[in-house]
Design an enzyme around this catalytic site. Structure first.
Site, PDB file in Angstrom:
ATOM      1  N   GLU A 134      33.032  56.004  23.251  1.00 48.24           N
ATOM      2  CA  GLU A 134      32.016  54.834  22.887  1.00 48.24           C
ATOM      3  C   GLU A 134      32.279  53.732  23.689  1.00 48.24           C
ATOM      4  OE1 GLU A 134      32.998  52.642  19.299  1.00 48.24           O
ATOM      5  OE2 GLU A 134      34.855  53.735  19.156  1.00 48.24           O
ATOM      6  N   ASP A 168      49.632  51.617  32.603  1.00 47.45           N
ATOM      7  CA  ASP A 168      49.132  51.002  33.809  1.00 47.45           C
ATOM      8  C   ASP A 168      48.474  49.581  33.303  1.00 47.45           C
ATOM      9  OD1 ASP A 168      47.197  50.085  35.802  1.00 47.45           O
ATOM     10  OD2 ASP A 168      46.089  51.978  35.523  1.00 47.45           O
TER      11      ASP A 168
END
Length: 649
Positions: free
Chosen positions: A447, A489
């Site tokens: 989404e 990350d």
């Protein structure tokens, strides 16, 4: 005489029209649209009626000249028409007031069926919360800001007819309070949706797929760097020391000229993949670690890579999702709104109207990880841009394995679902939902979320920045010591802050990895000792974890202990810890050369990704100049871990 009066009527009505347009434009520039524009149109229509009344008798005396004047006025109106004409048979019915109150997104939906505005802004999960009664269509929200001219001009034509033929009572009810509300709504910054856009410097360039093609690019880079270094030496313009008198670790090579830095970035943005990922890792380091100029150049690498042509992108989608993948979508934006090291992201809209983000992997990057890393390291080592030992062979092997996992989008989708479940009740973090029907090994669809990355959050209030950073550090501790799985990350763009809902969306779970309890049992004791500033305990646990062998020279042992204790300073502070003024990165920077030179064994493999995430999180706090006490957050994490551990025994 009648002809002259006819001309006068035409001119007067034309001036009234032009005055209307000028007033509307001025009101919009002042941010006072809405009701004031309606009032201006009412005044204009009244003026036209008064003009007609003044000259009415003369018009009645000569029907021919009246017709002539009307026809000429209609010609003039066509030339200065500022309204958007409606297609035949599609004009809405303005006979009732309710028709004017319908959402504009529904009125304009058909006209925009081929695609929304550059709506990298979504109604989204954040935007829907607390907005009951408002149109959920993203076009309704986006048009309110990006298409204000189109909307107002569309209404100008219809409302003008209403004023000529219907009662004007609704306009007469405009109050000073209504005007003030309109002005405040226009000026409120949080009411503006935020969109993500591709870097202006990003270019459409085909991704070299074959190993030979990719090798040719690295070969060209090596030759270019060589000539660039010769030119730099000839100009005698080697990097000077910065204002603090210290040199960055990477600020020591004639190869590191401005022209060569651009060559590196250009090549990395073209080949993308593992080589670009390594450049992005360097881009999030502190200026004390890499040359500040190179950091700015790599910033462009981090923000956006180049994007692949439509043909290459379509081929990837056809191969992964089948030739009829477009049948599942109402709309697909062919130009990406983001591009990174492994893939680029496109806006799309499902049949039901829900907006999604489709991440499409560059072809060939997964197959060329080993060769890309080898080629880039060969170029960097040849040019002496990196200090000896900074990327030893065992670290390169770890990077290869991590990058291989990041190229598996199905694995990333599974971890995204896991984190969405873990954080489903969190008041501050949000993980976007995965759209399974449009996912594959090389395509990941979620989404669409709203907001902006944290590197654009420096202008937020101190209170908000503190809350963002505090929650990020708490999440790091929970990931490691409670979830035993961490997204490693710390790229700025993996954290999107939505000021309207005061939430941070977590993105990109490709670098997620799990940690065994055997590792975390020891590591939390290292952090415990560092928070207590217990040097002997840090040494003992470091040897137990195989950070050290116990046979290192004194300089190496001290450097390692100092680095651990420096990182523990924040968790040792009961007072607010000022990340903006702390010298943590500078202190560790001074220890790097010693550790690179005297380390006997590589640290545990788990610590590479872990320290990248922890260091990146501290750097986010530093860049946002956060200031808050950290001791309590670690004490809570430590207590919870011990309680959980005792419960398992």
């Amino acid at each position: 005489m009648a002809a002259m009066l006819g001309d006068a009527i035409m001119v007067a009505k034309g001036l009234a029209k032009l005055t209307q347009a000028a007033v509307e434009t001025h009101l919009q520039n002042l941010g006072l649209g809405g009701e004031l524009i309606l009032a201006a149109r009412a005044l204009q229509s009244t003026a036209v009626e008064q003009i007609s009344m003044v000259f009415g008798k003369v018009q009645g005396q000569d029907k021919h000249e009246d017709s002539y004047a009307t026809e000429n006025f209609e010609d003039l109106e066509a030339e200065v028409q500022f309204s958007t004409p409606q297609a035949a048979g599609s004009s809405p019915d303005f006979s009732t007031a309710s028709s004017l109150d319908q959402p504009l997104s529904s009125s304009l939906g058909h006209a925009h069926r081929e695609g929304p505005a550059p709506a990298y802004v979504s109604s989204g999960p954040f935007r829907e919360a607390g907005l009951s009664g408002q149109a959920t269509s993203p076009l309704g929200r986006v048009n309110g800001r990006l298409f204000v001219d189109c909307r107002d001009l569309f209404l100008a034509n219809s409302i003008q007819r209403r004023f000529f033929h219907q009662d004007q009572a609704p306009v007469g009810g405009l109050t000073a309070e209504d005007i003030e509300k309109a002005r405040q709504a226009k000026a409120r910054p949080e009411s503006k949706p935020h969109k993500q856009m591709l870097s202006e410097r990003a270019r459409e360039r085909k991704v070299p797929v074959t190993r030979i093609g990719r090798l040719a690019n690295f070969g060209g880079l090596a030759v270019g760097l060589g000539f660039g270094a010769l030119a730099e030496v000839a100009k005698k313009s080697l990097r000077s020391e910065n204002s603090t008198g210290k040199k960055a670790v990477l600020d020591s090579s004639p190869f590191l000229s401005e022209a060569n830095a651009e060559r590196i970035v250009s090549t990395l943005c073209k080949v993308r993949g593992a080589a670009l990922k390594l450049g992005q890792m360097l881009s999030i380091q502190d200026d004390a670690f890499i040359n500040p100029h190179l950091a700015k150049i790599f910033e462009r690498v981090r923000q956006s890579a180049d994007f692949m042509p439509l043909k290459q992108m379509t081929k990837t989608l056809n191969n992964d999702l089948g030739p009829h993948w477009r049948d599942k979508l109402e709309y697909f934006e062919e130009r990406p709104f983001a591009a990174a090291s492994i893939g680029q992201v496109h806006l799309a809209r499902l049949k039901g109207g829900r907006e999604v983000a489709m991440k499409i992997q560059y072809p060939g990057v997964a197959q060329s990880i080993n060769s890309d890393v080898n080629n880039l390291m060969a170029v960097l080592n040849m040019s002496n841009m990196l200090p000896e030992g900074l990327f030893p062979e065992h670290l390169i092997d770890v990077l290869r394995r991590e990058l291989t996992l990041e190229c598996d989008y199905q694995r990333e989708a599974a971890y995204a679902k896991k984190f969405r479940e873990l954080l489903k009740d969190h008041p501050f973090f949000y993980v976007p939902e995965i759209v399974d029907e449009l996912c594959s090994p090389h395509v990941l669809t979620t989404e669409l979320i709203t907001g902006f990355p944290l590197d654009q959050a420096e202008g937020l209030s101190q209170e908000v920045r503190n809350e963002i950073c505090y929650n990020i550090l708490v999440l790091c501790l929970r990931e490691l010591f409670e979830f035993h799985v961490m997204q490693t990350d710390p790229n700025w763009s993996n954290f999107f802050y939505d000021p309207q809902q005061h939430k941070v969306a977590l993105l990109d779970f490709g670098a997620t990895r799990e940690y065994d309890r055997s590792f975390t049992d020891l590591y939390i004791q290292v952090i415990r000792a560092a928070a207590d500033q217990d040097r002997e305990a840090v040494l003992k646990k470091s040897i137990e974890m195989k950070f050290l062998t116990g046979y290192e020279v004194k300089a190496m042992e001290d450097a390692h202990l100092d680095a651990i204790l420096i990182l523990g300073e924040a968790f040792a502070s009961e007072e607010p810890f000022d990340f903006g003024t702390q010298s943590t990165t500078e202190k560790i920077h001074n220890l790097i050369p010693i550790m690179l030179k005297h380390r006997l064994i590589p640290p545990p493999e788990e610590t590479y990704s872990l320290h990248r995430k922890m260091g990146g999180s501290f750097l986010i706090c530093s860049k946002l100049k956060a200031c808050f006490p950290c001791k309590a957050m670690f004490e809570e994490a430590y207590s919870n871990y011990c309680r959980m551990k005792s419960g398992l025994q």
